[in-house]
Design an enzyme around this catalytic site. Structure first.
Site: not given
Ligand code: NAD
Length: 342
Positions: A141, A221
Site C-alpha cells: 500500500c 497512512h
Molecule cells: P489478512 O490476514 O487480512 O488475510 C489473509 C487471509 O489468508 C486470511 O483470511 C487468512 O485466513 C488466509 N490464510 C492464511 N493462511 C492461508 C493459507 N495457508 N492458505 C490460504 N489462505 C490462508 O491479510 P491481508 O491484509 O489481506 O494481506 C494479504 C497480502 O496483502 C499480504 O501480502 C499483505 O502484505 C498485502 N497487503 C496488505 C495490506 C493491508 O493493509 N492489509 C495492504 C496492501 C497489501
C-alpha cells in the site's frame, strides 16, 4: 472469452479483489480459497462466491460446520487462468510451486519478497513491462502510494529524487493484537525504511530515501513527500497534472473541512462500500513548490489502494488489454472511482 480468476486468501485484500473481479466484464470469479470457518466465509457464500479450501482436512471442518465447499485449492487451480494470492506475507512464496504445477498465471501481494514474481507492478509506472509475464507482485500500500505520486509526472517532467516520511497506521481495524497503543515508533529506528527499496523494484534508477514511523491509528497512512523535478514548475502546473491523473484525488481542506484521515474516511463512509478509498488522496493545501522542489502530504487507505492495481495486473499478465490507460479506465469506472467522493 472471460479470464477465469481464483483468489487464494480471503482476508482484507482477498475479499476486495474477489469483489472487484466480479465487477469486470472481461473476468469471471471462479472461486475463493478460505482457510477458516468465520464470518468472512459466511459472507462469501452469501455473496454467491464458491468456496474452496487449502486441503481435504479443511474441507471436512467446513462441511462439519455446514458450509458447502467446491473443492481444494488444487481443484480451483484446474479451473482458472489466473490465481491472485492474497495470503499473509510470505505464505504466497510457499504456494508458488503448487501454482507452477497447474501452469496458472500468478498475482502476488506486497507482503511477498520481490523475487516471488517476475516483476513488481504499478499500473501507472510499468504496466507495459508486465504484459504476458507469468507472475507479478503488486507492491504494498505505501509503495503504491509513493509510485502513484511519482509516476503522475511521467510524460510531463522527470522526477530526479524523492524524499518521503511515511506515517504508518499501526493496524487494520480488525487487527486487535497489533500496536503500538501509546507511542510513535520509529519503524525502523535505523534509516532508511524499506519503502524506498520497494519503490526501486519498479523504478530501479530513482534516487529515493524514505523514513517511517508507526502511530496508534487504523484508518490510513499519511506520507510527507518531497519531489525534486528536472525543471521548474508552478504550483498550478502540479495541481493540473494531479487533477488529470487517474486514481489521485485532491482534497481541498478549505472547501471540505477535511484536515486528516478521520475526515477523509468519514466522507467515504457515506458514499463508498466499506469506506474504501482506492485513490491516493493528496491534500491540495499542503502542496508547496519551491523552484524544482515540490512538497505535499498524501493519504493512503491501506486496505483498498492496491485493489485496482490487482485488476490491472490480471489484464496485463493475460494480455487481454495491452494499453495501460484503457485498463485503468475500465477498472476505475467498474469500481466507481470515476465518481467524485463529494
Ligand atoms: P489478512 O490476514 O487480512 O488475510 C489473509 C487471509 O489468508 C486470511 O483470511 C487468512 O485466513 C488466509 N490464510 C492464511 N493462511 C492461508 C493459507 N495457508 N492458505 C490460504 N489462505 C490462508 O491479510 P491481508 O491484509 O489481506 O494481506 C494479504 C497480502 O496483502 C499480504 O501480502 C499483505 O502484505 C498485502 N497487503 C496488505 C495490506 C493491508 O493493509 N492489509 C495492504 C496492501 C497489501
Amino acid at each position: 472469452m472471460k479470464v477465469k480468476v481464483g483468489v487464494n486468501g480471503f482476508g482484507t485484500i482477498g475479499k476486495r479483489v474477489a469483489f472487484a473481479v466480479t465487477k469486470q466484464d472481461d473476468m469471471e470469479l471462479v472461486g475463493v480459497v478460505k482457510k477458516n470457518v468465520d464470518v468472512a466465509a459466511l459472507q462469501a457464500i452469501a455473496q454467491g462466491f464458491k468456496l474452496y479450501v487449502p486441503s481435504n482436512e479443511d474441507a471436512k471442518i467446513f462441511e462439519e460446520a455446514g458450509l458447502k465447499v467446491y473443492g481444494t485449492l488444487q481443484d480451483l487451480l484446474e479451473k482458472v487462468d489466473v490465481i491472485v494470492d492474497a495470503t499473509p506475507g510470505g505464505v504466497g512464496q510457499q504456494y508458488k510451486s503448487v501454482y507452477g504445477k497447474f501452469n496458472v498465471k500468478q498475482v502476488y501481494e506486497g507482503g511477498e519478497k520481490p523475487d516471488v514474481a517476475e516483476i513488481s507492478f504499478n499500473s501507472l509506472c510499468n504496466y507495459e513491462n508486465a504484459l504476458r509475464k507469468s507472475s507479478v507482485r503488486v507492491v504494498s500500500c505505501n509503495t503504491t502510494g509513493l509510485l502513484r505520486i511519482i509516476c503522475a509526472f511521467k510524460g510531463y517532467v522527470n522526477v530526479e529524487s524523492v524524499r518521503a516520511v511515511i506515517v504508518r497506521r499501526a493496524a487494520d481495524p480488525k487487527e486487535v493484537k497489533r500496536g503500538p497503543i501509546n507511542s510513535i515508533e520509529l519503524d525502523p529506528p535505523k534509516a532508511p525504511s524499506h519503502h524506498a527499496r520497494d519503490v526501486k523494484t519498479v523504478l530501479p534508477e530513482l534516487n529515493i530515501v524514505t523514513y517511517a514511523v508507526v502511530v496508534p491509528t487504523t484508518l490510513a497512512h499519511i506520507h510527507h513527500v518531497t519531489l525534486r523535478l528536472s525543471s521548474n514548475v508552478s504550483r498550478q502546473d502540479i495541481i493540473s497534472i494531479l487533477e488529470k491523473t487517474p486514481r489521485i484525488i485532491l482534497v481541498n481542506s478549505e472547501k471540505t473541512g477535511i484536515t486528516g484521515t478521520a475526515g477523509l474516511i468519514e466522507a467515504a463512509r457515506d458514499v463508498r462500500l466499506r469506506y474504501d478509498i482506492p485513490e491516493l488522496a493528496v491534500f491540495e493545501d499542503s502542496i508547496l513548490v519551491d523552484g524544482r522542489e515540490v512538497m505535499l502530504f498524501q493519504a493512503v487507505h491501506q486496505e483498498s489502494i492496491v485493489i485496482p492495481e490487482n485488476i490491472d495486473a490480471i489484464r496485463a499478465i493475460t494480455g487481454i488489454e495491452m494499453n495501460p490507460f484503457k485498463s485503468i479506465e475500465k477498472t476505475d469506472s467498474s469500481l466507481g472511482l470515476t465518481r467524485k467522493l463529494w
